[in-house]
Design a protein around this motif. Sequence first.
Motif, PDB file in Angstrom:
ATOM      1  N   TYR A  87       0.836  -1.208   0.000  1.00  0.00           N
ATOM      2  CA  TYR A  87       0.000   0.000   0.000  1.00  0.00           C
ATOM      3  C   TYR A  87       0.870   1.258   0.000  1.00  0.00           C
ATOM      4  O   TYR A  87       0.569   2.246  -0.674  1.00  0.00           O
ATOM      5  CB  TYR A  87      -0.927   0.028   1.223  1.00  0.00           C
ATOM      6  N   THR A  88       1.934   1.206   0.799  1.00  0.00           N
ATOM      7  CA  THR A  88       2.857   2.350   0.882  1.00  0.00           C
ATOM      8  C   THR A  88       3.542   2.577  -0.458  1.00  0.00           C
ATOM      9  O   THR A  88       3.663   3.709  -0.926  1.00  0.00           O
ATOM     10  CB  THR A  88       3.904   2.079   1.987  1.00  0.00           C
ATOM     11  N   VAL A  89       3.956   1.489  -1.084  1.00  0.00           N
ATOM     12  CA  VAL A  89       4.621   1.579  -2.386  1.00  0.00           C
ATOM     13  C   VAL A  89       3.672   2.154  -3.439  1.00  0.00           C
ATOM     14  O   VAL A  89       4.051   3.029  -4.220  1.00  0.00           O
ATOM     15  CB  VAL A  89       5.159   0.178  -2.801  1.00  0.00           C
ATOM     16  N   ARG A  90       2.419   1.696  -3.430  1.00  0.00           N
ATOM     17  CA  ARG A  90       1.432   2.243  -4.390  1.00  0.00           C
ATOM     18  C   ARG A  90       1.264   3.749  -4.191  1.00  0.00           C
ATOM     19  O   ARG A  90       1.183   4.515  -5.153  1.00  0.00           O
ATOM     20  CB  ARG A  90       0.071   1.555  -4.193  1.00  0.00           C
ATOM     21  N   HIS A  91       1.183   4.146  -2.912  1.00  0.00           N
ATOM     22  CA  HIS A  91       1.002   5.562  -2.575  1.00  0.00           C
ATOM     23  C   HIS A  91       2.139   6.413  -3.150  1.00  0.00           C
ATOM     24  O   HIS A  91       1.901   7.445  -3.794  1.00  0.00           O
ATOM     25  CB  HIS A  91       0.943   5.715  -1.045  1.00  0.00           C
ATOM     26  N   PHE A  92       3.374   5.975  -2.910  1.00  0.00           N
ATOM     27  CA  PHE A  92       4.514   6.775  -3.373  1.00  0.00           C
ATOM     28  C   PHE A  92       4.698   6.694  -4.889  1.00  0.00           C
ATOM     29  O   PHE A  92       5.197   7.641  -5.499  1.00  0.00           O
ATOM     30  CB  PHE A  92       5.792   6.393  -2.624  1.00  0.00           C
ATOM     31  N   LYS A  93       4.268   5.599  -5.501  1.00  0.00           N
ATOM     32  CA  LYS A  93       4.337   5.492  -6.960  1.00  0.00           C
ATOM     33  C   LYS A  93       3.372   6.480  -7.592  1.00  0.00           C
ATOM     34  O   LYS A  93       3.641   7.044  -8.646  1.00  0.00           O
ATOM     35  CB  LYS A  93       4.035   4.052  -7.405  1.00  0.00           C
ATOM     36  N   GLN A  94       2.225   6.704  -6.923  1.00  0.00           N
ATOM     37  CA  GLN A  94       1.272   7.710  -7.422  1.00  0.00           C
ATOM     38  C   GLN A  94       1.855   9.113  -7.290  1.00  0.00           C
ATOM     39  O   GLN A  94       1.672   9.967  -8.151  1.00  0.00           O
ATOM     40  CB  GLN A  94      -0.041   7.624  -6.641  1.00  0.00           C
ATOM     41  N   LEU A  95       2.556   9.349  -6.162  1.00  0.00           N
ATOM     42  CA  LEU A  95       3.155  10.668  -5.937  1.00  0.00           C
ATOM     43  C   LEU A  95       4.325  10.941  -6.885  1.00  0.00           C
ATOM     44  O   LEU A  95       4.532  12.065  -7.317  1.00  0.00           O
ATOM     45  CB  LEU A  95       3.686  10.773  -4.489  1.00  0.00           C
ATOM     46  N   TYR A  96       5.097   9.896  -7.166  1.00  0.00           N
ATOM     47  CA  TYR A  96       6.314  10.037  -7.994  1.00  0.00           C
ATOM     48  C   TYR A  96       6.282   9.030  -9.145  1.00  0.00           C
ATOM     49  O   TYR A  96       7.101   8.110  -9.200  1.00  0.00           O
ATOM     50  CB  TYR A  96       7.567   9.792  -7.138  1.00  0.00           C
TER      51      TYR A  96
END
Length: 198
Positions: A87-96
């Motif tokens: 979930y954390t990885v998905r979040h940061f992939k959306q941001l960057y």
Amino acid sequence: MAKIGLFGGSFNPIHNGHINLAVSVKNELKLDKVIFIPSGTAPHKSSNEYVSSEERLEMCRLALEEYDDFEISDYEIRRQGKSYTVYTVRHFKQLYPYDELVLMVGSDMLLTFDQWYEYREILGKVTLAAISRCGTDLNQLYKMSEKLSLFGKTIVVNASAVTISSTKIRKMIKNNEDISCYLNGKVVKYIMLKNLYS
């Protein structure tokens, strides 16, 4: 394209070992910045052992404020429910979306990484950087890294040793021992002021 390190942990409390490790990996992999991601409070931990999310976040802020290329995210603290790394990885992939994300994990975590929830998706979104803190487990790490590289990019980093743990620091505080050589001075003052871990 920037290279951004993601460094998760309970940071309970954040200590010089964490910071030295982040500096070491940042330099080794030529990262543009490292984002520290304190985890949410684990329900099975006692409150004495595990201080509040806000307090851990504030200690991170105090410890890292002099580092321009280090940031703190409260994403996992704000997130409700079980916090899986995917979930954390998905979040940061959306941001960057256009940057290379480097997920920093300890060597012990790499050896069981193929048991993580949705580990293949994680490897499809980030470069996995496993940090060997003692240098003695390198053969095992390289074998596991090779196995995981079928699903994405993995790197083994031989970083400078972390000789202190948060557990040991908490015990030292309980015993009224001097912790000033292990923590940022502002963090020490904050712990004393708030009477944490005692």
